[in-house]
Design an enzyme around this catalytic site. Structure first.
Site, PDB file in Angstrom:
ATOM      1  N   ASN A   1       0.861  -1.184   0.000  1.00 58.54           N
ATOM      2  CA  ASN A   1       0.000   0.000   0.000  1.00 58.54           C
ATOM      3  C   ASN A   1       0.897   1.234   0.000  1.00 58.54           C
ATOM      4  OD1 ASN A   1      -1.833   2.023   0.488  1.00 58.54           O
ATOM      5  ND2 ASN A   1      -2.279   1.399   2.603  1.00 58.54           N
ATOM      6  N   TRP A   2       0.996   1.852  -1.166  1.00 56.08           N
ATOM      7  CA  TRP A   2       1.920   2.995  -1.288  1.00 56.08           C
ATOM      8  C   TRP A   2       1.334   4.299  -0.754  1.00 56.08           C
ATOM      9  CZ3 TRP A   2       5.884   3.334  -5.858  1.00 56.08           C
ATOM     10  CH2 TRP A   2       6.751   2.240  -5.754  1.00 56.08           C
ATOM     11  N   LYS A   3       0.057   4.270  -0.419  1.00 56.94           N
ATOM     12  CA  LYS A   3      -0.606   5.486   0.103  1.00 56.94           C
ATOM     13  C   LYS A   3      -0.334   6.647  -0.851  1.00 56.94           C
ATOM     14  CE  LYS A   3      -0.128   3.413   4.601  1.00 56.94           C
ATOM     15  NZ  LYS A   3      -0.065   3.543   6.051  1.00 56.94           N
TER      16      LYS A   3
ATOM     17  N   GLU B   1      -5.339  -4.509  10.862  1.00 55.83           N
ATOM     18  CA  GLU B   1      -4.323  -3.477  11.025  1.00 55.83           C
ATOM     19  C   GLU B   1      -4.641  -2.639  12.264  1.00 55.83           C
ATOM     20  OE1 GLU B   1      -2.238  -2.432   7.080  1.00 55.83           O
ATOM     21  OE2 GLU B   1      -4.053  -1.234   7.209  1.00 55.83           O
TER      22      GLU B   1
ATOM     23  N   GLY C   1       2.874  -0.971   4.297  1.00 58.24           N
ATOM     24  CA  GLY C   1       2.918   0.440   3.919  1.00 58.24           C
ATOM     25  C   GLY C   1       4.356   0.896   3.678  1.00 58.24           C
ATOM     26  N   GLY C   2       4.903   1.625   4.633  1.00 62.62           N
ATOM     27  CA  GLY C   2       6.210   2.277   4.475  1.00 62.62           C
ATOM     28  C   GLY C   2       7.308   1.392   3.898  1.00 62.62           C
TER      29      GLY C   2
ATOM     30  N   GLY D   1       2.493   2.677  10.742  1.00 56.18           N
ATOM     31  CA  GLY D   1       3.490   3.725  10.559  1.00 56.18           C
ATOM     32  C   GLY D   1       4.191   4.168  11.836  1.00 56.18           C
TER      33      GLY D   1
ATOM     34  N   GLU E   1      -6.766   5.064   7.734  1.00 59.38           N
ATOM     35  CA  GLU E   1      -6.532   6.480   7.390  1.00 59.38           C
ATOM     36  C   GLU E   1      -7.764   7.079   6.723  1.00 59.38           C
ATOM     37  OE1 GLU E   1      -2.876   5.760   5.316  1.00 59.38           O
ATOM     38  OE2 GLU E   1      -1.910   5.291   7.232  1.00 59.38           O
TER      39      GLU E   1
ATOM     40  N   HIS F   1      -9.549   1.424   4.983  1.00 64.86           N
ATOM     41  CA  HIS F   1      -8.250   1.621   5.621  1.00 64.86           C
ATOM     42  C   HIS F   1      -8.431   2.640   6.745  1.00 64.86           C
ATOM     43  CE1 HIS F   1      -4.154   2.846   6.404  1.00 64.86           C
ATOM     44  NE2 HIS F   1      -3.780   1.703   5.854  1.00 64.86           N
TER      45      HIS F   1
ATOM     46  N   SER G   1       3.451  -1.648  10.520  1.00 61.90           N
ATOM     47  CA  SER G   1       4.876  -1.658  10.859  1.00 61.90           C
ATOM     48  C   SER G   1       5.579  -2.989  10.575  1.00 61.90           C
ATOM     49  CB  SER G   1       5.092  -1.238  12.321  1.00 61.90           C
ATOM     50  OG  SER G   1       4.718   0.110  12.495  1.00 61.90           O
TER      51      SER G   1
HETATM   52  P1  PGA Z   1       2.849   0.608   7.617  1.00 59.80           P
HETATM   53  O1  PGA Z   1       1.367   0.790   7.018  1.00 59.80           O
HETATM   54  O2  PGA Z   1       3.398  -0.690   7.087  1.00 59.80           O
HETATM   55  O3  PGA Z   1       3.606   1.807   7.128  1.00 59.80           O
HETATM   56  O4  PGA Z   1       2.705   0.587   9.111  1.00 59.80           O
HETATM   57  C1  PGA Z   1       0.529  -0.303   6.815  1.00 59.80           C
HETATM   58  C2  PGA Z   1      -0.781   0.163   6.253  1.00 59.80           C
HETATM   59  O5  PGA Z   1      -1.247   1.248   6.602  1.00 59.80           O
HETATM   60  O6  PGA Z   1      -1.402  -0.527   5.419  1.00 59.80           O
END
Ligand code: PGA
Length: 251
Positions: A9-11, A167, A234-235, A173, A97, A95, A213
């Protein structure tokens, strides 16, 4: 047993150049890519180039969001049908966010889920508790409520072969992760909930991913647990050097 799945997930990060760099780096891991199902969710503007870019790679792609409506005067929205047209396999829905910053509630997320499923996208339903909810002991009731919003509006054949990503909001993050037992507890509860709602055979068709994470150093501990069918990353998915070790930890 499912093939392990890893969804990146590149956001709102990356560029066309970075997508090309990632794909050409992954190309040398073709063997790995045949053992794990890898999918990339870049920002929506890049989705239409994925068909060409991934032509020689066993990689699928997906959207980070999808409209709950089919079409119409809805400025800025993208429909499930459009995502299918550009070859998307997945659509993330709910998600944290989006729930947190864009006010998506369980009902809205459920409508998005149904919109995606009705057009043959695989919805990745994201569920997870906040830190306060965990501290109050509400984790299982929160994730079940998030899941129930969809289950109440769907039936077994629709729900089969979809994906749920657990999640915890406080792990996204932040560098913090739940313990193995905490992940095991939630994933087992989700699986059992599906068994109760439908049956064991159907529950086994649903992939349960963990996200929050995940990095190369902890992927083996977090993603090889019972009832964990892969990860939503994500990151660490933004650069090949941090993404590839996660894939290697799963084979
Ligand atoms: P993260 O994000 O790996 O940067 O913690 C995961 C996500 O939000 O899908």
């Amino acid at each position: 047993m499912h093939k392990k799945r890893v969804i990146a997930n590149w956001k709102m990060n990356g560029s066309q150049t970075e997508i090309v760099a990632m794909l050409s780096a992954l190309q040398k891991d073709n063997k790995l890519l045949n053992q794990i199902e890898v999918s990339l969710c870049p920002p929506a503007v890049f989705l239409s180039s994925m068909k060409n870019l991934c032509a020689s790679l066993p990689i699928s792609w997906g959207a980070q969001n999808v409209s709950d409506q089919e079409d119409g005067a809805l400025t800025g929205e993208i429909s499930a049908k459009m995502l299918v047209e550009v070859g998307c396999r997945y659509a993330l829905v709910g998600h944290s966010e989006r729930r947190l910053y864009y006010g998506e509630d369980n009902e809205w997320v459920a409508r998005k889920w149904l919109a995606a499923r009705s057009k043959d996208l695989i919805p990745v339903l994201c569920v997870g508790e906040s830190l306060a909810q965990r501290e109050q002991g509400d984790t299982l009731s929160v994730v079940k409520e998030q899941l129930n919003a969809v289950l109440e509006r769907t039936h077994s054949t629709q729900f089969a072969h979809t994906v749920i990503a657990y999640e915890p909001v406080w792990a996204i993050g932040t560098g913090l992760t739940p313990t193995q037992n905490e992940i095991l507890e939630v994933h087992m509860a989700l699986r059992e909930h599906l068994v109760k709602q439908y049956d064991k055979a159907l529950s086994q068709t649903v992939a349960l991913l963990y996200g929050g994470s995940v990095k190369g150093e902890n992927a083996a501990q977090l993603l090889n647990l019972e009832n964990v069918d892969g990860g939503l990353i994500g990151g660490a998915s933004l650069k090949y050097d941090t993404f590839a070790p996660i894939l290697r930890a799963l084979v």
